[in-house]
Design an enzyme around this catalytic site. Sequence first.
Site, PDB file in Angstrom:
ATOM      1  N   LYS A 130      38.407  29.621  41.284  1.00  0.00           N
ATOM      2  CA  LYS A 130      39.490  28.684  41.626  1.00  0.00           C
ATOM      3  C   LYS A 130      39.432  27.447  40.735  1.00  0.00           C
ATOM      4  O   LYS A 130      40.468  26.955  40.297  1.00  0.00           O
ATOM      5  CB  LYS A 130      39.425  28.299  43.104  1.00  0.00           C
TER       6      LYS A 130
ATOM      7  N   LYS B  15      49.355  37.394  47.445  1.00  0.00           N
ATOM      8  CA  LYS B  15      50.307  36.296  47.685  1.00  0.00           C
ATOM      9  C   LYS B  15      50.366  35.378  46.462  1.00  0.00           C
ATOM     10  O   LYS B  15      51.399  34.844  46.135  1.00  0.00           O
ATOM     11  CB  LYS B  15      49.855  35.403  48.842  1.00  0.00           C
TER      12      LYS B  15
ATOM     13  N   LYS C  16      47.092  43.378  40.817  1.00  0.00           N
ATOM     14  CA  LYS C  16      46.656  43.473  42.216  1.00  0.00           C
ATOM     15  C   LYS C  16      47.702  42.811  43.108  1.00  0.00           C
ATOM     16  O   LYS C  16      48.177  41.708  42.782  1.00  0.00           O
ATOM     17  CB  LYS C  16      45.307  42.749  42.346  1.00  0.00           C
TER      18      LYS C  16
HETATM   19  P1  ADP Z   1      45.745  37.551  48.924  1.00  0.00           P
HETATM   20  O1  ADP Z   1      45.164  38.035  47.613  1.00  0.00           O
HETATM   21  O2  ADP Z   1      47.143  38.028  49.125  1.00  0.00           O
HETATM   22  O3  ADP Z   1      45.588  36.045  49.091  1.00  0.00           O
HETATM   23  P2  ADP Z   1      43.515  37.687  50.733  1.00  0.00           P
HETATM   24  O4  ADP Z   1      42.562  37.284  49.642  1.00  0.00           O
HETATM   25  O5  ADP Z   1      43.842  36.716  51.824  1.00  0.00           O
HETATM   26  O6  ADP Z   1      44.873  38.231  50.062  1.00  0.00           O
HETATM   27  O7  ADP Z   1      42.961  39.038  51.353  1.00  0.00           O
HETATM   28  C1  ADP Z   1      42.722  39.306  52.716  1.00  0.00           C
HETATM   29  C2  ADP Z   1      42.080  40.665  52.816  1.00  0.00           C
HETATM   30  O8  ADP Z   1      42.947  41.699  52.271  1.00  0.00           O
HETATM   31  C3  ADP Z   1      40.774  40.759  51.999  1.00  0.00           C
HETATM   32  O9  ADP Z   1      39.820  41.500  52.754  1.00  0.00           O
HETATM   33  C4  ADP Z   1      41.146  41.511  50.743  1.00  0.00           C
HETATM   34  O10 ADP Z   1      40.057  42.260  50.236  1.00  0.00           O
HETATM   35  C5  ADP Z   1      42.296  42.417  51.206  1.00  0.00           C
HETATM   36  N1  ADP Z   1      43.277  42.592  50.126  1.00  0.00           N
HETATM   37  C6  ADP Z   1      44.107  41.641  49.637  1.00  0.00           C
HETATM   38  N2  ADP Z   1      44.887  42.134  48.645  1.00  0.00           N
HETATM   39  C7  ADP Z   1      44.520  43.432  48.483  1.00  0.00           C
HETATM   40  C8  ADP Z   1      44.964  44.472  47.598  1.00  0.00           C
HETATM   41  N3  ADP Z   1      45.926  44.286  46.710  1.00  0.00           N
HETATM   42  N4  ADP Z   1      44.373  45.686  47.705  1.00  0.00           N
HETATM   43  C9  ADP Z   1      43.387  45.906  48.627  1.00  0.00           C
HETATM   44  N5  ADP Z   1      42.946  44.953  49.488  1.00  0.00           N
HETATM   45  C10 ADP Z   1      43.489  43.731  49.425  1.00  0.00           C
END
Ligand code: ADP
Length: 321
Positions: free
Chosen positions: A110, A192, A189
């Site tokens: 970050k 959000k 990937k």
């Molecule tokens: P984002 O990347 O949208 O901010 P988060 O980091 O809040 O998502 O992820 C919350 C959970 O969902 C975590 O356990 C993460 O490993 C899983 N996750 C998020 N995006 C993916 C993805 N594209 N494929 C598989 N798992 C994901």
Amino acid sequence: MRVLSGIQPSGKLHIGNYFGAMRQHLQLQAENDGFYFIADYHALTNTPDKDEFRQCCLDVTMDYIALGLDVEKTVFWRQSDVPEVTELAWILSCVTPMGLLQRCTSYKDKVAQGLSPNHGLFAYPVLQAADILIYDSELVPVGADQKQHIEVTRDIAGRFNNVYGETLVLPKDHILDSVAVVPGIDGRKMSKSYDNTIEIFEPENKVKKKVMRIQTDSTPVEDPKDPDTCNIFALLRLAASKDEVAEWADKYRRGGIGYGTVKKRVVELLHDYFRPYRDRRAELEGDLDYVHGVLENGAKRARAVARVTIDRVREAVGLGG
Ligand code: ADP
Ligand code: TRP
């Protein structure tokens, strides 16, 4: 086995969150003592807008219930309804070396992206350790990106026990790698932060538009294609039966199939997969008292467990009388 995991309320949940994390949380609840929570204290590190933040917590709660949370068996709560966790986080901070946090890759990433970090972001893994340790969690299902935070938790718990005697239970991680990373509509990937998501509960016509926009290569219809490198196939694999996945893989390899045809099938599969949940989600929107009740009940049950641990910890370190 006590299984615990948290999810940050930092936006609408997407199908990457569902297939990558939530589906496994929901599957694990039948055979285990499930403890799942909304990590709202953690989301505060992004200083969200107050009203959107509240709504987001409620949305995540409704999403979990609609997707099959067993509200009788599983304990589901909002992190900040158990403030004891912040007390434990402080106590753990006092046995956590700075270097341990400085090495955390999620923090370093970050900062590398140009975010100017607040102390909350730096201390984030200590709060996560408190989340896990205050409920004597044994198994913590997380995506690969969170593995280091579980190692930090074990490290902090080990240090605490060394200084104060056996008090905290060291958890095992459980990496949710059975599902590969879910690709977003731009091929990166799904996240959000990349604005490339398909939300679990957005209207069906929007889901359709997004799937039809997914980027593909320019292999002509008649040529053979590689299912293992195709983003559309990656989505098909999540929602189709094993037999259907095998049939489509075969069609890819034989050639003669266009990406547009596969996209249409993916749209149908996603609609069919989420339709029952979508109906339940709509019912919950009309029964917010019930939704708040689930959170209240969860907080009561979680807090009772947290209280026992925090008393044990206070006694171990010599706080109070
Ligand atoms: P984002 O990347 O949208 O901010 P988060 O980091 O809040 O998502 O992820 C919350 C959970 O969902 C975590 O356990 C993460 O490993 C899983 N996750 C998020 N995006 C993916 C993805 N594209 N494929 C598989 N798992 C994901
Ligand atoms: N940091 C996790 C994430 O971003 C969310 C989280 C907070 C968590 N506390 C936790 C996950 C405790 C597992 C256990 O996905």
